[in-house]
Design a protein around this motif. Structure first.
Motif, mmCIF file in Angstrom:
data_model
loop_
_atom_site.group_PDB
_atom_site.id
_atom_site.type_symbol
_atom_site.label_atom_id
_atom_site.label_comp_id
_atom_site.label_asym_id
_atom_site.label_seq_id
_atom_site.Cartn_x
_atom_site.Cartn_y
_atom_site.Cartn_z
ATOM 1 N N LYS A 25 16.837 -5.457 -20.840
ATOM 2 C CA LYS A 25 15.996 -6.210 -21.668
ATOM 3 C C LYS A 25 16.962 -6.732 -22.566
ATOM 4 O O LYS A 25 16.627 -5.483 -23.140
ATOM 5 N N PRO A 26 17.200 -8.086 -23.511
ATOM 6 C CA PRO A 26 17.293 -8.280 -25.062
ATOM 7 C C PRO A 26 16.649 -7.841 -25.651
ATOM 8 O O PRO A 26 15.475 -6.894 -25.977
ATOM 9 N N LEU A 145 21.388 7.734 -18.020
ATOM 10 C CA LEU A 145 19.774 7.902 -17.489
ATOM 11 C C LEU A 145 19.274 9.293 -17.834
ATOM 12 O O LEU A 145 18.775 9.637 -18.165
ATOM 13 N N TYR A 146 19.640 9.394 -16.336
ATOM 14 C CA TYR A 146 18.660 11.014 -16.244
ATOM 15 C C TYR A 146 19.523 11.943 -16.476
ATOM 16 O O TYR A 146 19.240 12.686 -17.253
ATOM 17 N N LYS A 147 21.064 11.843 -16.946
ATOM 18 C CA LYS A 147 22.240 13.281 -17.513
ATOM 19 C C LYS A 147 20.595 13.471 -19.223
ATOM 20 O O LYS A 147 20.854 14.235 -19.372
ATOM 21 N N SER A 148 21.174 11.806 -19.783
ATOM 22 C CA SER A 148 20.483 12.230 -21.552
ATOM 23 C C SER A 148 18.660 12.738 -21.033
ATOM 24 O O SER A 148 18.175 12.424 -21.978
ATOM 25 N N ARG A 166 15.642 0.245 -19.054
ATOM 26 C CA ARG A 166 14.763 1.002 -19.467
ATOM 27 C C ARG A 166 15.162 1.908 -17.754
ATOM 28 O O ARG A 166 15.107 0.940 -16.548
ATOM 29 N N GLY A 167 14.798 2.567 -17.296
ATOM 30 C CA GLY A 167 13.903 3.961 -15.834
ATOM 31 C C GLY A 167 13.588 2.768 -14.941
ATOM 32 O O GLY A 167 14.342 2.093 -13.582
#
Length: 180
Positions: A25-26, A145-148, A166-167
């Motif tokens: 998303k911008p 996303l998962y790792k952070s 976003r997830g």
């Protein structure tokens, strides 16, 4: 001799797979706040953003025109988390934090909300340590996303933050792929 039908379909799907830029998303999609904004004001802005568009789930936090953090559900819930025994507290060789849970008293939720109301968002954000390049693959984005342990990561293009992935955007794409 050509590839078997099933294998050539897989090759086609790989070529058509989207990249981060396609799903992000911008920045204009999200409300922004200064790092000095109070948590109370940030929650107000977030609630009003959500009322207008249910998918605007994060606030971008800027300081000196630089994105320094993101405030969303995870950060707010972490800020009101009940206090627990200090994880560094040891008794006779045992780490007490591993053996205890926070106390969940009625009224604690309200109390914690009021305690953080006048803090600044700077006090509750986690610094951004990971970004995604606009051209990176969705598998790398999912991994980062998962790792952070985040719900969203900034997307960078030409050295500037251009959006947020976003997830939930990835989950939407998973659903789209599975519908085929």
């Amino acid at each position: 001799m050509g590839l078997p039908q099933k294998q050539s379909e897989s090759v086609n799907q790989i070529k058509q797979e989207k990249i981060v830029k396609d799903l992000m998303k911008p920045l204009e999609f999200f409300s922004t706040v200064s790092a000095d904004t109070t948590v109370k004001n940030a929650v107000y802005i977030l609630n009003n953003s959500s009322a207008n568009d249910r998918t605007a789930t994060h606030l971008l936090v800027f300081e000196n025109k630089t994105l320094i953090g993101i405030v969303g559900t995870r950060e707010l819930l972490s800020a009101i988390e009940p206090p627990n025994i200090n994880p560094e507290q040891w008794y006779r060789g045992w780490n007490l934090a591993a053996w205890t849970r926070p106390v969940f008293l009625r009224g604690l939720f309200t109390s914690r909300c009021l305690e953080i109301a006048d803090k600044t968002v700077r006090d509750i954000i986690r610094p951004i340590t990971t970004t995604l390049n606009e051209s990176c693959s969705l598998s790398e984005a999912a991994y980062q996303l998962y790792k952070s342990n985040r719900n969203a990561l900034p997307v960078v293009g030409n050295g500037l933050v251009i959006g947020l992935l976003r997830g939930i955007d990835l989950v939407g794409e998973i659903g789209h792929i599975m519908e085929k």
